[in-house]
Design an enzyme around this catalytic site. Structure first.
Site, PDB file in Angstrom:
ATOM      1  N   LYS A  36      -0.199   5.426  -5.946  1.00 30.89           N
ATOM      2  CA  LYS A  36      -1.256   5.432  -6.961  1.00 30.89           C
ATOM      3  C   LYS A  36      -2.161   6.651  -6.801  1.00 30.89           C
ATOM      4  N   CYS A  68      -1.703   1.780  -2.889  1.00 28.01           N
ATOM      5  CA  CYS A  68      -2.686   2.848  -2.631  1.00 28.01           C
ATOM      6  C   CYS A  68      -2.078   4.250  -2.661  1.00 28.01           C
ATOM      7  N   TYR A  82      -9.336  -3.618 -10.879  1.00 25.09           N
ATOM      8  CA  TYR A  82      -9.010  -2.361 -10.203  1.00 25.09           C
ATOM      9  C   TYR A  82      -7.762  -1.711 -10.818  1.00 25.09           C
ATOM     10  N   CYS A  92       0.825  -1.209   0.000  1.00 26.08           N
ATOM     11  CA  CYS A  92       0.000   0.000   0.000  1.00 26.08           C
ATOM     12  C   CYS A  92       0.858   1.258   0.000  1.00 26.08           C
ATOM     13  N   HIS A  95     -27.051  21.161  -0.193  1.00 26.41           N
ATOM     14  CA  HIS A  95     -27.219  21.742  -1.517  1.00 26.41           C
ATOM     15  C   HIS A  95     -26.256  22.895  -1.740  1.00 26.41           C
ATOM     16  N   GLU A 123     -26.199  14.942  -2.596  1.00 24.66           N
ATOM     17  CA  GLU A 123     -27.592  15.088  -2.155  1.00 24.66           C
ATOM     18  C   GLU A 123     -28.541  14.217  -2.987  1.00 24.66           C
ATOM     19  N   GLU A 170      -7.597   1.689 -13.015  1.00 24.68           N
ATOM     20  CA  GLU A 170      -7.001   2.871 -12.369  1.00 24.68           C
ATOM     21  C   GLU A 170      -5.790   3.372 -13.159  1.00 24.68           C
TER      22      GLU A 170
HETATM   23  P1  FAD Z   1       1.394  -6.078   2.057  1.00 20.69           P
HETATM   24  O1  FAD Z   1       1.038  -4.660   2.266  1.00 20.69           O
HETATM   25  O2  FAD Z   1       1.631  -6.534   0.665  1.00 20.69           O
HETATM   26  O3  FAD Z   1       2.680  -6.356   2.943  1.00 20.69           O
HETATM   27  C1  FAD Z   1       3.359  -7.575   2.918  1.00 20.69           C
HETATM   28  C2  FAD Z   1       4.802  -7.319   3.297  1.00 20.69           C
HETATM   29  O4  FAD Z   1       5.432  -8.567   3.620  1.00 20.69           O
HETATM   30  C3  FAD Z   1       5.629  -6.712   2.177  1.00 20.69           C
HETATM   31  O5  FAD Z   1       6.240  -5.525   2.638  1.00 20.69           O
HETATM   32  C4  FAD Z   1       6.689  -7.772   1.849  1.00 20.69           C
HETATM   33  O6  FAD Z   1       7.949  -7.217   1.496  1.00 20.69           O
HETATM   34  C5  FAD Z   1       6.769  -8.528   3.168  1.00 20.69           C
HETATM   35  N1  FAD Z   1       7.200  -9.912   3.039  1.00 20.69           N
HETATM   36  C6  FAD Z   1       6.699 -10.865   2.225  1.00 20.69           C
HETATM   37  N2  FAD Z   1       7.282 -12.054   2.478  1.00 20.69           N
HETATM   38  C7  FAD Z   1       8.185 -11.837   3.472  1.00 20.69           C
HETATM   39  C8  FAD Z   1       9.085 -12.684   4.179  1.00 20.69           C
HETATM   40  N3  FAD Z   1       9.142 -14.002   3.931  1.00 20.69           N
HETATM   41  N4  FAD Z   1       9.883 -12.128   5.119  1.00 20.69           N
HETATM   42  C9  FAD Z   1       9.814 -10.803   5.405  1.00 20.69           C
HETATM   43  N5  FAD Z   1       8.960  -9.962   4.771  1.00 20.69           N
HETATM   44  C10 FAD Z   1       8.158 -10.487   3.829  1.00 20.69           C
HETATM   45  N6  FAD Z   1      -6.090  -1.211  -1.313  1.00 20.69           N
HETATM   46  C11 FAD Z   1      -6.936  -0.248  -0.894  1.00 20.69           C
HETATM   47  O7  FAD Z   1      -7.635  -0.434   0.110  1.00 20.69           O
HETATM   48  N7  FAD Z   1      -7.032   0.942  -1.550  1.00 20.69           N
HETATM   49  C12 FAD Z   1      -6.291   1.231  -2.653  1.00 20.69           C
HETATM   50  O8  FAD Z   1      -6.400   2.306  -3.219  1.00 20.69           O
HETATM   51  C13 FAD Z   1      -5.393   0.235  -3.112  1.00 20.69           C
HETATM   52  N8  FAD Z   1      -4.632   0.465  -4.190  1.00 20.69           N
HETATM   53  C14 FAD Z   1      -3.756  -0.488  -4.598  1.00 20.69           C
HETATM   54  C15 FAD Z   1      -2.992  -0.232  -5.731  1.00 20.69           C
HETATM   55  C16 FAD Z   1      -2.111  -1.174  -6.190  1.00 20.69           C
HETATM   56  C17 FAD Z   1      -1.283  -0.876  -7.415  1.00 20.69           C
HETATM   57  C18 FAD Z   1      -1.966  -2.401  -5.497  1.00 20.69           C
HETATM   58  C19 FAD Z   1      -0.983  -3.428  -5.982  1.00 20.69           C
HETATM   59  C20 FAD Z   1      -2.730  -2.682  -4.373  1.00 20.69           C
HETATM   60  C21 FAD Z   1      -3.628  -1.722  -3.917  1.00 20.69           C
HETATM   61  N9  FAD Z   1      -4.436  -1.951  -2.813  1.00 20.69           N
HETATM   62  C22 FAD Z   1      -5.318  -0.993  -2.401  1.00 20.69           C
HETATM   63  C23 FAD Z   1      -4.372  -3.231  -2.078  1.00 20.69           C
HETATM   64  C24 FAD Z   1      -3.520  -3.091  -0.798  1.00 20.69           C
HETATM   65  O9  FAD Z   1      -2.271  -2.542  -1.132  1.00 20.69           O
HETATM   66  C25 FAD Z   1      -3.347  -4.442  -0.141  1.00 20.69           C
HETATM   67  O10 FAD Z   1      -4.600  -5.030   0.075  1.00 20.69           O
HETATM   68  C26 FAD Z   1      -2.610  -4.332   1.199  1.00 20.69           C
HETATM   69  O11 FAD Z   1      -1.364  -3.734   1.048  1.00 20.69           O
HETATM   70  C27 FAD Z   1      -2.460  -5.710   1.846  1.00 20.69           C
HETATM   71  O12 FAD Z   1      -1.741  -5.601   3.046  1.00 20.69           O
HETATM   72  P2  FAD Z   1      -0.936  -6.858   3.632  1.00 20.69           P
HETATM   73  O13 FAD Z   1      -0.455  -6.448   4.967  1.00 20.69           O
HETATM   74  O14 FAD Z   1      -1.748  -8.072   3.516  1.00 20.69           O
HETATM   75  O15 FAD Z   1       0.303  -7.064   2.650  1.00 20.69           O
HETATM   76  P1  NDP Z   2      -8.326  -7.948 -10.178  1.00 17.25           P
HETATM   77  O1  NDP Z   2      -8.606  -9.305  -9.696  1.00 17.25           O
HETATM   78  O2  NDP Z   2      -9.123  -6.805  -9.676  1.00 17.25           O
HETATM   79  O3  NDP Z   2      -8.437  -7.926 -11.776  1.00 17.25           O
HETATM   80  C1  NDP Z   2      -7.715  -8.820 -12.571  1.00 17.25           C
HETATM   81  C2  NDP Z   2      -8.133  -8.599 -14.011  1.00 17.25           C
HETATM   82  O4  NDP Z   2      -7.311  -9.360 -14.863  1.00 17.25           O
HETATM   83  C3  NDP Z   2      -9.576  -9.021 -14.282  1.00 17.25           C
HETATM   84  O5  NDP Z   2     -10.154  -8.107 -15.177  1.00 17.25           O
HETATM   85  C4  NDP Z   2      -9.405 -10.383 -14.920  1.00 17.25           C
HETATM   86  O6  NDP Z   2     -10.429 -10.684 -15.830  1.00 17.25           O
HETATM   87  C5  NDP Z   2      -8.115 -10.190 -15.684  1.00 17.25           C
HETATM   88  N1  NDP Z   2      -7.377 -11.435 -15.885  1.00 17.25           N
HETATM   89  C6  NDP Z   2      -7.076 -12.385 -14.967  1.00 17.25           C
HETATM   90  N2  NDP Z   2      -6.361 -13.378 -15.525  1.00 17.25           N
HETATM   91  C7  NDP Z   2      -6.199 -13.033 -16.829  1.00 17.25           C
HETATM   92  C8  NDP Z   2      -5.559 -13.660 -17.931  1.00 17.25           C
HETATM   93  N3  NDP Z   2      -4.930 -14.837 -17.805  1.00 17.25           N
HETATM   94  N4  NDP Z   2      -5.598 -13.043 -19.135  1.00 17.25           N
HETATM   95  C9  NDP Z   2      -6.240 -11.864 -19.284  1.00 17.25           C
HETATM   96  N5  NDP Z   2      -6.867 -11.227 -18.279  1.00 17.25           N
HETATM   97  C10 NDP Z   2      -6.842 -11.804 -17.070  1.00 17.25           C
HETATM   98  O7  NDP Z   2      -6.769  -7.740  -9.914  1.00 17.25           O
HETATM   99  P2  NDP Z   2      -5.839  -6.469  -9.967  1.00 17.25           P
HETATM  100  O8  NDP Z   2      -4.526  -6.993 -10.375  1.00 17.25           O
HETATM  101  O9  NDP Z   2      -6.464  -5.367 -10.751  1.00 17.25           O
HETATM  102  O10 NDP Z   2      -5.794  -6.017  -8.442  1.00 17.25           O
HETATM  103  C11 NDP Z   2      -5.562  -6.961  -7.394  1.00 17.25           C
HETATM  104  C12 NDP Z   2      -6.345  -6.560  -6.178  1.00 17.25           C
HETATM  105  O11 NDP Z   2      -5.734  -5.440  -5.544  1.00 17.25           O
HETATM  106  C13 NDP Z   2      -7.763  -6.083  -6.471  1.00 17.25           C
HETATM  107  O12 NDP Z   2      -8.647  -7.147  -6.601  1.00 17.25           O
HETATM  108  C14 NDP Z   2      -8.075  -5.238  -5.273  1.00 17.25           C
HETATM  109  O13 NDP Z   2      -8.564  -6.034  -4.230  1.00 17.25           O
HETATM  110  C15 NDP Z   2      -6.721  -4.657  -4.898  1.00 17.25           C
HETATM  111  N6  NDP Z   2      -6.658  -3.275  -5.375  1.00 17.25           N
HETATM  112  C16 NDP Z   2      -7.491  -2.355  -4.792  1.00 17.25           C
HETATM  113  C17 NDP Z   2      -7.528  -1.075  -5.235  1.00 17.25           C
HETATM  114  C18 NDP Z   2      -8.467  -0.100  -4.597  1.00 17.25           C
HETATM  115  O14 NDP Z   2      -8.957  -0.381  -3.516  1.00 17.25           O
HETATM  116  N7  NDP Z   2      -8.741   1.022  -5.220  1.00 17.25           N
HETATM  117  C19 NDP Z   2      -6.671  -0.614  -6.329  1.00 17.25           C
HETATM  118  C20 NDP Z   2      -5.819  -1.653  -6.863  1.00 17.25           C
HETATM  119  C21 NDP Z   2      -5.830  -2.930  -6.389  1.00 17.25           C
HETATM  120  P3  NDP Z   2     -11.851 -11.305 -15.349  1.00 17.25           P
HETATM  121  O15 NDP Z   2     -12.588 -10.184 -14.713  1.00 17.25           O
HETATM  122  O16 NDP Z   2     -12.446 -11.775 -16.631  1.00 17.25           O
HETATM  123  O17 NDP Z   2     -11.516 -12.407 -14.402  1.00 17.25           O
END
Ligand code: FAD
Ligand code: NDP
Length: 457
Positions: A51, A48, A177, A43, A443, A448, A181
């Protein structure tokens, strides 16, 4: 009784791990945390936060353009991509430092290392082995890219924040997502964006009206959506990455891109953790299997967040962390132990315009509740009467006829996430349509409209 080095050892310093470690230490537990990369996890570093910063940057392009209708004259500024990257990196470094300080300030011992599970009470790092009464796996997830010819040329969201140079032509694969985005954000920043999705509509699982509406709005902003299509191959040429996109009839369109982003989902980080050897069971998605208390098949080992592949959202990981800490250490004096419900979890997609949603889609609501009334409004926001923008806003409410409860609330429009967060509280509290109707609007706002929709469609 066995003496352990720690009461709790957390593997992973992301959203869930940091919250759990800090809260447990604040309650007097002896806590260790291993993080292999930058503190804050996905994140903070590649999710998050960066982004959303880039999304803000992209919105300025619209703001400069729209300001003309309000009397602003003169040349619109141009983006300095290198400056945006530098400023973002500086802010992320500041956040990494804050996370480190919060943890050490609470008394957590941080170990900067990859950690593996040796057995039910032992973790191993580069140089050290520690024992703990409880171990929490919070290792998050990683992007996954399917097999495709030319896979070596593509990037994932992890690389998008530091691209050099700025990709003038971006091709995004996926319709979830991240794909939506990043397509919106890079389009706003000035790239020519093509989004290729295998399905008929983007954002599987969202309300169908929302899915169609956002596709139209993204199209208006200039994103070229190629739906019902897949990637046949990617090749590197002198003119750029040559991507062959195949539609359902087998027709191939050739697109040239500087960057190809695969946003085709994320997989739990379970590899190389020693889980199977230690006896932690994974489910059919390769995610750590947990019970209602986030306990794995080894009773002393817990798991939360993306590694359990439920709802991959930061606030969900934070909520789960707090439930685990209350479960292990007892609730804060005078409070009930926290619990976690996966009903009515609000979420936003930071497309341009934003999507905000809480509760059931129309299809899910009909399946669950039977008779459902639908209230829908699609309008041009007041701002755009002068801005010249063709953007429209969608709002939709779903009401369970049997109870009058509002069971779904959806919006596509500016600040949808900000607006929907407040309504989510009302919906968690079980607000009925009668309560919405008796609420006075503010408003003139777009929000609203949610309390003034009177006639079902
Ligand atoms: P993470 O935050 O992924 O943390 C896991 C950590 O574990 C990492 O730092 C990694 O380095 C560490 N790690 C892994 N294995 C080991 C190991 N063996 N030893 C030591 N360290 C290790 N969610 C939202 O709610 N709003 C958003 O706008 C949003 N935008 C996103 C945009 C993108 C591009 C992405 C990819 C995700 C987004 N998400 C968003 C999803 C959100 O980031 C994740 O759901 C969240 O970070 C999950 O938290 P976590 O603690 O499970 O794992
Ligand atoms: P998502 O699961 O949201 O979307 C994956 C997309 O890839 C879907 O459209 C899926 O299609 C498509 N797909 C999967 N496999 C294939 C394939 N083999 N070939 C072509 N297309 C494929 O994953 P994201 O990677 O976008 O994000 C991961 C998660 O991170 C999200 O689900 C969300 O929980 C979190 N996230 C949250 C954000 C937020 O809160 N604003 C922002 C970014 C990430 P289909 O729908 O047909 O399965």
């Amino acid at each position: 009784m066995q003496n352990f080095d720690f009461d709790l050892f957390v593997i992973g310093g992301g959203s869930g791990g940091v919250r759990a470690a800090r809260m447990a230490a604040q309650r007097g537990a002896r806590v260790g945390l291993a993080e292999a990369a930058a503190m804050g996890g996905t994140c903070v570093n590649v999710g998050c936060i960066p982004k959303k910063l880039y999304s803000y940057a992209a919105h300025y392009a619209d703001a400069f353009e729209e300001s003309r209708g309000f009397g602003w004259v003169g040349e619109a500024p141009v983006l300095d991509w290198e400056m945006l990257k530098t400023n973002r990196a500086r802010e992320i470094t500041r956040l990494n430092g804050i996370y480190n300080q919060l943890l050490t300030g609470a008394g957590v011992k941080i170990i900067t290392s990859w950690a593996t599970l040796q057995d039910a009470h032992t973790v191993q790092m580069d140089q050290q082995i520690f024992t703990a009464k409880t171990i929490l796996i919070a290792t998050g997830g990683t992007p996954t890219v399917p097999a495709v010819t030319g896979r070596e040329h593509v990037v994932t969201s992890d690389q998008m924040f530091d691209l050099k140079p700025f990709p003038k032509r971006l091709l995004v694969v996926g319709g979830g997502y991240i794909a939506c985005e990043f397509a919106s954000i890079f389009n706003g920043l000035g790239a020519h964006v093509t989004l290729v999705h295998r399905g008929e509509k983007v954002l599987t699982g969202f309300d169908d009206d929302v899915r169609s509406f956002i596709a139209t709005e993204m199209g208006k902003t200039g994103v070229n959506l190629q739906l019902n299509s897949e990637i046949a191959s990617i090749a590197k040429t002198a003119a750029g990455l040559q991507v062959d996109v195949k539609d359902r009839s087998g027709n191939i369109t050739r697109v040239l891109a500087d960057t190809v982003l695969y946003a085709t989902g994320r997989v739990p980080n379970t590899n190389g953790l020693g889980l199977e050897t230690a006896g932690v069971v994974l489910n059919d998605k390769g995610a750590v299997q947990v019970n209602g208390h986030y306990q794995t098949s080894l009773p002393s080992v817990y798991a939360i967040g993306d590694v359990t592949a439920r709802l991959q959202l930061t606030p969900v990981a934070l909520g789960e962390a707090m439930v685990v800490v209350d479960h292990l250490l007892g609730a804060v004096t005078g409070r009930k132990p926290r619990s976690m419900s996966y009903d009515f979890v609000p979420t936003a997609v930071f497309t341009h315009p934003n999507i905000g949603t809480v509760g059931y889609s129309e299809a899910q609501a009909r399946q669950k509740f039977g008779k459902v009334s639908v209230f829908r409004s699609d309008f041009k926001a007041l701002k755009h009467t002068l801005s010249g923008s063709p953007e429209r806003t969608l709002m939709k409410l779903l009401v369970d006829d049997a109870t009058d409860r509002v069971v779904g609330l959806h919006m596509v429009g500016p600040d949808a996430g900000e607006i929907v967060q407040g309504f989510a509280v009302a919906m968690k509290a079980g607000a009925t349509k009668a309560v919405f109707d008796s609420t006075i609007g503010i408003h003139p706002t777009a929000a609203e409209e949610f309390v003034t929709m009177r006639e079902p469609v």
